[in-house]
Design a protein around this motif. Sequence first.
Motif, PDB file in Angstrom:
ATOM      1  N   ALA A  42       0.851  -1.179   0.000  1.00 10.91           N
ATOM      2  CA  ALA A  42       0.000   0.000   0.000  1.00 10.91           C
ATOM      3  C   ALA A  42       0.888   1.230   0.000  1.00 10.91           C
ATOM      4  O   ALA A  42       1.951   1.231   0.606  1.00 10.91           O
ATOM      5  N   GLN A  43       0.460   2.260  -0.675  1.00  8.55           N
ATOM      6  CA  GLN A  43       1.192   3.526  -0.700  1.00  8.55           C
ATOM      7  C   GLN A  43       0.738   4.331   0.513  1.00  8.55           C
ATOM      8  O   GLN A  43      -0.143   5.172   0.423  1.00  8.55           O
ATOM      9  N   ARG A  63      -8.176   0.703   0.528  1.00  9.00           N
ATOM     10  CA  ARG A  63      -7.707   1.035  -0.818  1.00  9.00           C
ATOM     11  C   ARG A  63      -8.250   2.392  -1.270  1.00  9.00           C
ATOM     12  O   ARG A  63      -9.192   2.922  -0.684  1.00  9.00           O
ATOM     13  N   GLN A  64      -7.668   2.934  -2.323  1.00  6.60           N
ATOM     14  CA  GLN A  64      -8.131   4.204  -2.890  1.00  6.60           C
ATOM     15  C   GLN A  64      -9.580   4.122  -3.321  1.00  6.60           C
ATOM     16  O   GLN A  64     -10.310   5.097  -3.243  1.00  6.60           O
ATOM     17  N   SER A  65      -9.989   2.960  -3.754  1.00 10.05           N
ATOM     18  CA  SER A  65     -11.361   2.773  -4.226  1.00 10.05           C
ATOM     19  C   SER A  65     -12.369   2.740  -3.075  1.00 10.05           C
ATOM     20  O   SER A  65     -13.574   2.754  -3.300  1.00 10.05           O
ATOM     21  N   ALA A  98      -4.046   2.644   5.285  1.00  8.01           N
ATOM     22  CA  ALA A  98      -4.797   3.278   4.204  1.00  8.01           C
ATOM     23  C   ALA A  98      -3.848   3.719   3.099  1.00  8.01           C
ATOM     24  O   ALA A  98      -2.730   4.171   3.365  1.00  8.01           O
ATOM     25  N   ASP A  99      -4.304   3.563   1.857  1.00  8.49           N
ATOM     26  CA  ASP A  99      -3.538   4.085   0.731  1.00  8.49           C
ATOM     27  C   ASP A  99      -3.427   5.598   0.848  1.00  8.49           C
ATOM     28  O   ASP A  99      -4.271   6.256   1.466  1.00  8.49           O
ATOM     29  N   LYS A 100      -2.390   6.131   0.239  1.00 11.56           N
ATOM     30  CA  LYS A 100      -2.132   7.571   0.316  1.00 11.56           C
ATOM     31  C   LYS A 100      -3.316   8.379  -0.221  1.00 11.56           C
ATOM     32  O   LYS A 100      -3.662   9.413   0.322  1.00 11.56           O
ATOM     33  N   GLY A 101      -3.963   7.889  -1.247  1.00  9.00           N
ATOM     34  CA  GLY A 101      -5.073   8.623  -1.863  1.00  9.00           C
ATOM     35  C   GLY A 101      -6.440   8.180  -1.387  1.00  9.00           C
ATOM     36  O   GLY A 101      -7.446   8.525  -2.001  1.00  9.00           O
ATOM     37  N   ALA A 102      -6.504   7.424  -0.304  1.00 11.72           N
ATOM     38  CA  ALA A 102      -7.800   6.941   0.193  1.00 11.72           C
ATOM     39  C   ALA A 102      -8.637   8.106   0.700  1.00 11.72           C
ATOM     40  O   ALA A 102      -8.127   9.081   1.246  1.00 11.72           O
ATOM     41  N   ASP A 103      -9.935   7.972   0.536  1.00 12.83           N
ATOM     42  CA  ASP A 103     -10.883   8.998   0.946  1.00 12.83           C
ATOM     43  C   ASP A 103     -10.982   9.036   2.472  1.00 12.83           C
ATOM     44  O   ASP A 103     -11.090   7.994   3.125  1.00 12.83           O
TER      45      ASP A 103
END
Length: 129
Positions: A42-43, A63-65, A98-103
């Motif tokens: 995960a980023q 995830r980002q999704s 959590a991914d870096k771009g997760a909401d």
Amino acid sequence: MQYLEMRKGRVEIIPMIDIMLFLLIFFIMVTIHMIPTQGLPAQMPGSSTARDLPKPKVVLTLRQSGAVETDGHTISLPDLEARLRQGDPAETQVTIAADKGADIQALVKVMDACRHAGVSAIGLAAKPE
């Protein structure tokens, strides 16, 4: 008439110590490799104040999704709550990676699901900067 000499058998202690040390090292190495270290990359976001957390009982990946994964399988929030309630929620430690771009809203929903299940020890994974 000849007499046969009866010798007492000796236990050689040095080779036995070598074998026992070898077995000890072997079992330590096998045990270390049995600890699960599998996961999906995960980023994660970076933090200058990141520190080690106690070993979690449950590791969640957001995830980002917005999908939540545990043990390599996607899980819904109601199923996550049910799973966390199976054990002793007061003793369960959850770490969310959590991914870096997760909401942020998805992160809050995951944390709410953990809190509804009775889990109070929730950590967020971050990599040191």
